[in-house]
Write an enzyme that holds these catalytic residues in place. Structure first.
Site, PDB file in Angstrom:
ATOM      1  CE  LYS A  98      -5.816  -8.228  -0.843  1.00  0.00           C
ATOM      2  NZ  LYS A  98      -6.960  -7.803   0.311  1.00  0.00           N
ATOM      3  CE  LYS A 128      -4.377  -1.658   1.695  1.00  0.00           C
ATOM      4  NZ  LYS A 128      -5.527  -1.565   2.673  1.00  0.00           N
ATOM      5  CE  LYS A 141     -13.091  -3.742   1.468  1.00  0.00           C
ATOM      6  NZ  LYS A 141     -11.862  -3.734   2.262  1.00  0.00           N
TER       7      LYS A 141
HETATM    8  N1  AQP Z   1      -9.228 -11.446  -2.659  1.00  0.00           N
HETATM    9  C1  AQP Z   1      -9.391 -12.042  -1.449  1.00  0.00           C
HETATM   10  N2  AQP Z   1      -9.639 -13.182  -1.225  1.00  0.00           N
HETATM   11  C2  AQP Z   1     -10.171 -13.765  -0.143  1.00  0.00           C
HETATM   12  N3  AQP Z   1     -10.229 -12.984   1.066  1.00  0.00           N
HETATM   13  C3  AQP Z   1     -10.218 -11.524   0.707  1.00  0.00           C
HETATM   14  N4  AQP Z   1     -10.172 -10.527   1.740  1.00  0.00           N
HETATM   15  C4  AQP Z   1     -10.014  -9.237   1.011  1.00  0.00           C
HETATM   16  N5  AQP Z   1      -9.539  -9.630  -0.214  1.00  0.00           N
HETATM   17  C5  AQP Z   1      -9.816 -10.910  -0.440  1.00  0.00           C
HETATM   18  C6  AQP Z   1     -10.586 -10.786   2.945  1.00  0.00           C
HETATM   19  O1  AQP Z   1     -11.638  -9.706   3.136  1.00  0.00           O
HETATM   20  C7  AQP Z   1     -11.468  -9.185   4.614  1.00  0.00           C
HETATM   21  C8  AQP Z   1     -11.539  -7.664   4.312  1.00  0.00           C
HETATM   22  O2  AQP Z   1     -10.378  -7.126   4.701  1.00  0.00           O
HETATM   23  P1  AQP Z   1     -10.130  -5.730   4.541  1.00  0.00           P
HETATM   24  O3  AQP Z   1     -11.260  -4.784   4.421  1.00  0.00           O
HETATM   25  O4  AQP Z   1      -9.471  -5.469   6.087  1.00  0.00           O
HETATM   26  O5  AQP Z   1      -8.958  -5.382   3.736  1.00  0.00           O
HETATM   27  P2  AQP Z   1      -8.271  -6.201   2.997  1.00  0.00           P
HETATM   28  O6  AQP Z   1      -7.679  -7.511   3.337  1.00  0.00           O
HETATM   29  O7  AQP Z   1      -7.078  -5.233   2.445  1.00  0.00           O
HETATM   30  O8  AQP Z   1      -9.232  -6.380   1.796  1.00  0.00           O
HETATM   31  P3  AQP Z   1      -9.306  -5.470   0.390  1.00  0.00           P
HETATM   32  O9  AQP Z   1     -10.686  -5.717  -0.468  1.00  0.00           O
HETATM   33  O10 AQP Z   1      -8.214  -5.668  -0.451  1.00  0.00           O
HETATM   34  O11 AQP Z   1      -9.185  -4.204   0.913  1.00  0.00           O
HETATM   35  P4  AQP Z   1      -8.708  -2.819   0.604  1.00  0.00           P
HETATM   36  O12 AQP Z   1      -8.376  -2.888  -0.892  1.00  0.00           O
HETATM   37  O13 AQP Z   1      -9.190  -1.704   0.985  1.00  0.00           O
HETATM   38  O14 AQP Z   1      -7.205  -2.893   0.956  1.00  0.00           O
HETATM   39  C9  AQP Z   1     -10.281  -9.788   5.139  1.00  0.00           C
HETATM   40  O15 AQP Z   1     -10.451 -10.813   5.896  1.00  0.00           O
HETATM   41  C10 AQP Z   1      -9.408 -10.269   4.021  1.00  0.00           C
HETATM   42  O16 AQP Z   1      -8.362 -11.209   4.388  1.00  0.00           O
END
Ligand code: AQP
Length: 327
Positions: free
Chosen positions: A192, A111, A195
């Site tokens: 991965k 990030k 969002k």
């Molecule tokens: N691609 C993925 N596959 C499986 N699990 C996923 N998670 C996120 N992306 C995937 C799981 O969803 C939860 C949300 O976690 P978060 O909102 O704390 O942030 P993150 O892990 O960083 O998820 P994102 O979607 O990638 O958000 P941004 O883009 O804001 O960083 C967690 O349990 C994560 O493992």
């Protein structure tokens, strides 16, 4: 009953990756565990957020929790910012965490890459995540694969605190799905699904309309072959789509391979899109009902009250053990 805690950041539109990696397990665990599910809004602001978007995304996420079937009578559903003990224990955890440990976090590296100014909050965020979990003495933390490293740090901090100040925290276990713990981007299977990816074609949002889902699946990158076979090393794109198919349909990977033998990617992708649509359509319907019912604020108030009771008790014990004069 074992305790479960997890949270999701309101940092964009929830994706199928968030659902398969984490939220699906939330719903399954609530029946026989004491569950705490948060919207981690204080994590979301570790990268810049438009205030109006943050508010909307937060309410959207709570609406989705309810639409997916989280039941406020079984699980405490709340906002991290509504329980101030998170910020307080988060600070105490930063005093236990080492710079070297935080520098090794791959999410921080990803990030912060290429950014000129990086907020200090993004760097210390794993210490706040440790506090989130340890406040509730959670046994299990349902998350996707990308959060395993942060959970490992949480376990280290719990051990460190217990050794330094005496047995206090339960050391939590990670709980990931067998298939789909890391759903990959539709446009690039080396990344991965996320969002906050600026390309909406890279993810399926849980609230995407059916035709958008069909379009996104049909445009998902695949290799030049035609064999529907699970092989993450040689066919990462198709393997990713197969994981999504398995989680949406309940079929095993072997059953999917057998079903599409000799049929090529066209039929497989078309039917995958329909599997996703039939999973998401009823959720979307319930979501719109929940949002228009105005129930969200009452749910959050109840959840924060229940969470604060446990969190404040833990925080008080921690401060007492660390030598603070209690008020
Ligand atoms: N691609 C993925 N596959 C499986 N699990 C996923 N998670 C996120 N992306 C995937 C799981 O969803 C939860 C949300 O976690 P978060 O909102 O704390 O942030 P993150 O892990 O960083 O998820 P994102 O979607 O990638 O958000 P941004 O883009 O804001 O960083 C967690 O349990 C994560 O493992």
């Amino acid at each position: 009953m074992k305790r479960v805690l997890s949270g999701i950041q309101p940092s964009g539109k929830m994706t199928l990756g968030n659902y398969i990696g984490a939220m699906k397990n939330f719903v399954e665990l609530q029946d026989d565990h004491r569950c705490y599910f948060m919207v981690v809004d204080m994590h979301a602001v570790t990268v810049p957020q438009e205030p109006e978007d943050l508010r909307e995304q937060t309410e959207m996420l709570v609406g989705l929790y309810l639409a997916l079937g989280l039941n406020p009578d079984r699980a405490s559903i709340f906002l991290q910012s509504h329980v101030p003990a998170h910020a307080e224990l988060g600070w105490l955890m930063t005093t236990l965490a080492y710079m070297g440990e935080l520098e090794r976090m791959t999410q921080f590296k990803d990030k912060s890459r290429g950014k000129e100014s990086i907020g200090a909050g993004l760097f210390v965020y794993p210490a706040l995540m440790a506090a989130d979990i340890l406040l509730y003495n959670a046994d299990l933390v349902p998350v996707g694969d990308d959060q395993k490293q942060h959970l490992e740090l949480t376990r280290d901090l719990a051990h460190r605190f217990n050794q330094r100040y005496g047995e206090t925290f339960r050391v939590p276990e990670v709980f990931t799905p067998e298939i789909g713990a890391r759903i990959m981007s539709l446009d690039d299977a080396s990344k991965k699904m996320s969002k906050s990816n600026p390309n909406p074609g890279s993810y399926i949002a849980l609230l995407d309309p059916p035709d958008t889902i069909r379009k996104k699946v049909s445009r998902a990158v695949t290799d030049s072959g035609r064999e529907v076979r699970f092989d993450t090393a040689n066919k990462p794109e198709v393997s990713n789509l197969m994981s999504i198919y398995a989680q949406c349909s309940g079929l095993s990977l072997q059953e999917i391979e057998a079903k599409y033998e000799g049929q090529g990617y066209g039929t497989f992708k078309k039917e995958l899109a329909e599997q996703i649509v039939s999973l998401l359509e009823p959720i979307q319907e319930r979501y719109h009902e929940v949002r228009s019912s105005g129930a969200i604020h009452d749910v959050l108030k109840k959840g924060a009250g229940e969470a604060a009771e446990i969190a404040n008790e833990t925080l008080r014990e921690v401060k007492q053990k660390m030598g603070f004069v209690l008020g």
